[in-house]
Write a protein that holds these residues in place. Structure first.
Motif, PDB file in Angstrom:
ATOM      1  N   SER A  68       0.836  -1.197   0.000  1.00  0.00           N
ATOM      2  CA  SER A  68       0.000   0.000   0.000  1.00  0.00           C
ATOM      3  C   SER A  68       0.876   1.253   0.000  1.00  0.00           C
ATOM      4  O   SER A  68       1.879   1.325   0.695  1.00  0.00           O
ATOM      5  N   GLN A  69       0.503   2.188  -0.848  1.00  0.00           N
ATOM      6  CA  GLN A  69       1.196   3.467  -1.016  1.00  0.00           C
ATOM      7  C   GLN A  69       2.658   3.315  -1.434  1.00  0.00           C
ATOM      8  O   GLN A  69       3.454   4.247  -1.297  1.00  0.00           O
ATOM      9  N   LEU A  87      -2.475  -3.408  -2.480  1.00  0.00           N
ATOM     10  CA  LEU A  87      -1.810  -2.386  -3.286  1.00  0.00           C
ATOM     11  C   LEU A  87      -2.591  -1.072  -3.218  1.00  0.00           C
ATOM     12  O   LEU A  87      -2.574  -0.284  -4.148  1.00  0.00           O
ATOM     13  N   TYR A  88      -3.246  -0.826  -2.123  1.00  0.00           N
ATOM     14  CA  TYR A  88      -4.067   0.371  -1.952  1.00  0.00           C
ATOM     15  C   TYR A  88      -3.219   1.636  -2.154  1.00  0.00           C
ATOM     16  O   TYR A  88      -2.169   1.804  -1.522  1.00  0.00           O
ATOM     17  N   LYS A  89      -3.666   2.484  -3.079  1.00  0.00           N
ATOM     18  CA  LYS A  89      -3.001   3.757  -3.390  1.00  0.00           C
ATOM     19  C   LYS A  89      -1.547   3.593  -3.845  1.00  0.00           C
ATOM     20  O   LYS A  89      -0.737   4.522  -3.752  1.00  0.00           O
ATOM     21  N   ALA A  90      -1.164   2.437  -4.344  1.00  0.00           N
ATOM     22  CA  ALA A  90       0.197   2.249  -4.855  1.00  0.00           C
ATOM     23  C   ALA A  90       0.338   2.978  -6.193  1.00  0.00           C
ATOM     24  O   ALA A  90      -0.625   3.153  -6.936  1.00  0.00           O
ATOM     25  N   ASP A  91       1.548   3.401  -6.507  1.00  0.00           N
ATOM     26  CA  ASP A  91       1.839   4.091  -7.757  1.00  0.00           C
ATOM     27  C   ASP A  91       2.542   3.109  -8.694  1.00  0.00           C
ATOM     28  O   ASP A  91       3.721   2.803  -8.513  1.00  0.00           O
ATOM     29  N   LEU A 107      -6.643  -3.232  -5.125  1.00  0.00           N
ATOM     30  CA  LEU A 107      -6.007  -2.182  -5.914  1.00  0.00           C
ATOM     31  C   LEU A 107      -6.852  -0.907  -5.882  1.00  0.00           C
ATOM     32  O   LEU A 107      -6.830  -0.125  -6.821  1.00  0.00           O
ATOM     33  N   THR A 110      -5.515   2.755  -6.795  1.00  0.00           N
ATOM     34  CA  THR A 110      -4.160   2.519  -7.290  1.00  0.00           C
ATOM     35  C   THR A 110      -3.960   3.261  -8.602  1.00  0.00           C
ATOM     36  O   THR A 110      -4.857   3.353  -9.425  1.00  0.00           O
ATOM     37  N   ALA A 130      -9.607   3.027  -9.248  1.00  0.00           N
ATOM     38  CA  ALA A 130      -8.248   2.905  -9.777  1.00  0.00           C
ATOM     39  C   ALA A 130      -8.102   3.748 -11.040  1.00  0.00           C
ATOM     40  O   ALA A 130      -9.038   3.907 -11.816  1.00  0.00           O
TER      41      ALA A 130
END
Length: 184
Positions: A68-69, A87-91, A107, A110, A130
């Motif tokens: 995450s993030q 993968l919450y708020k992952a770039d 996600l 994301t 997303a």
């Protein structure tokens, strides 16, 4: 290998950690850009808020991990297993996710703009809100995925499986649909 030893070697300039076993280690908020973790066992690893830009995770096992993030811009995640990974708020801008297994992954929110997800498995994945603008989802399996409120402008969904997908309030302008039609 444990997280402390990996970080010590990374700070000393080593980047190749191919096939390393880091299961259940905590590496959150670390800078590991350009690291090679191909074919590594990263099951249940906490990499939340880590900088993993341009990292190589080819064929790695990231099942049940926390990303995450995390910053994964231009990361190589081809053939990576990420079942039930957070993968919450992952770039993941411009990340390579061809044939990755993201079944049941979270996600939400994301950032997957221009990511390549060709042939990936997103079975029951949560992609609410997303950003998939200009993403390549050709031949991806999105069965039972949640794409509510997602941004799919210009995304390529040609030959993707969208069985039982929640597309409510999803923005699809310019998207290429599974049958080849373009949404206007």
């Amino acid at each position: 290998m444990n997280a402390e030893e990996l970080l010590r070697q990374y700070r000393a300039g080593k980047r190749n950690f191919s096939q390393v076993d880091l299961a259940q280690e905590i590496l959150k908020q670390t800078n590991l850009s350009k690291i090679d973790l191909s074919q590594a066992n990263l099951t249940e690893v906490n990499l939340s808020q880590a900088n993993l830009s341009e990292a190589n995770f080819y064929q790695a096992n990231l099942n049940l991990s926390n990303l995450s993030q995390a910053k994964l811009t231009q990361a190589n995640l081809r053939l990576t297993s990420m079942e039930s990974t957070l993968l919450y708020k992952a770039d993941l801008r411009k990340a390579q996710l061809e044939k990755a297994n993201l079944s049941r992954a979270i996600l939400q929110r994301t950032f997957l703009r221009e990511a390549n997800l060709e042939g990936s498995i997103l079975f029951k994945a949560n992609l609410q809100q997303a950003n998939l603008i200009d993403a390549n989802l050709q031949q991806a399996n999105l069965t039972d995925a949640n794409l509510k409120n997602a941004f799919l402008q210009g995304a390529n969904l040609f030959q993707a499986c969208l069985d039982h997908v929640d597309l409510s309030q999803t923005i699809l302008t310019g998207a290429i649909m599974p049958d080849g039609t373009v949404i206007r």
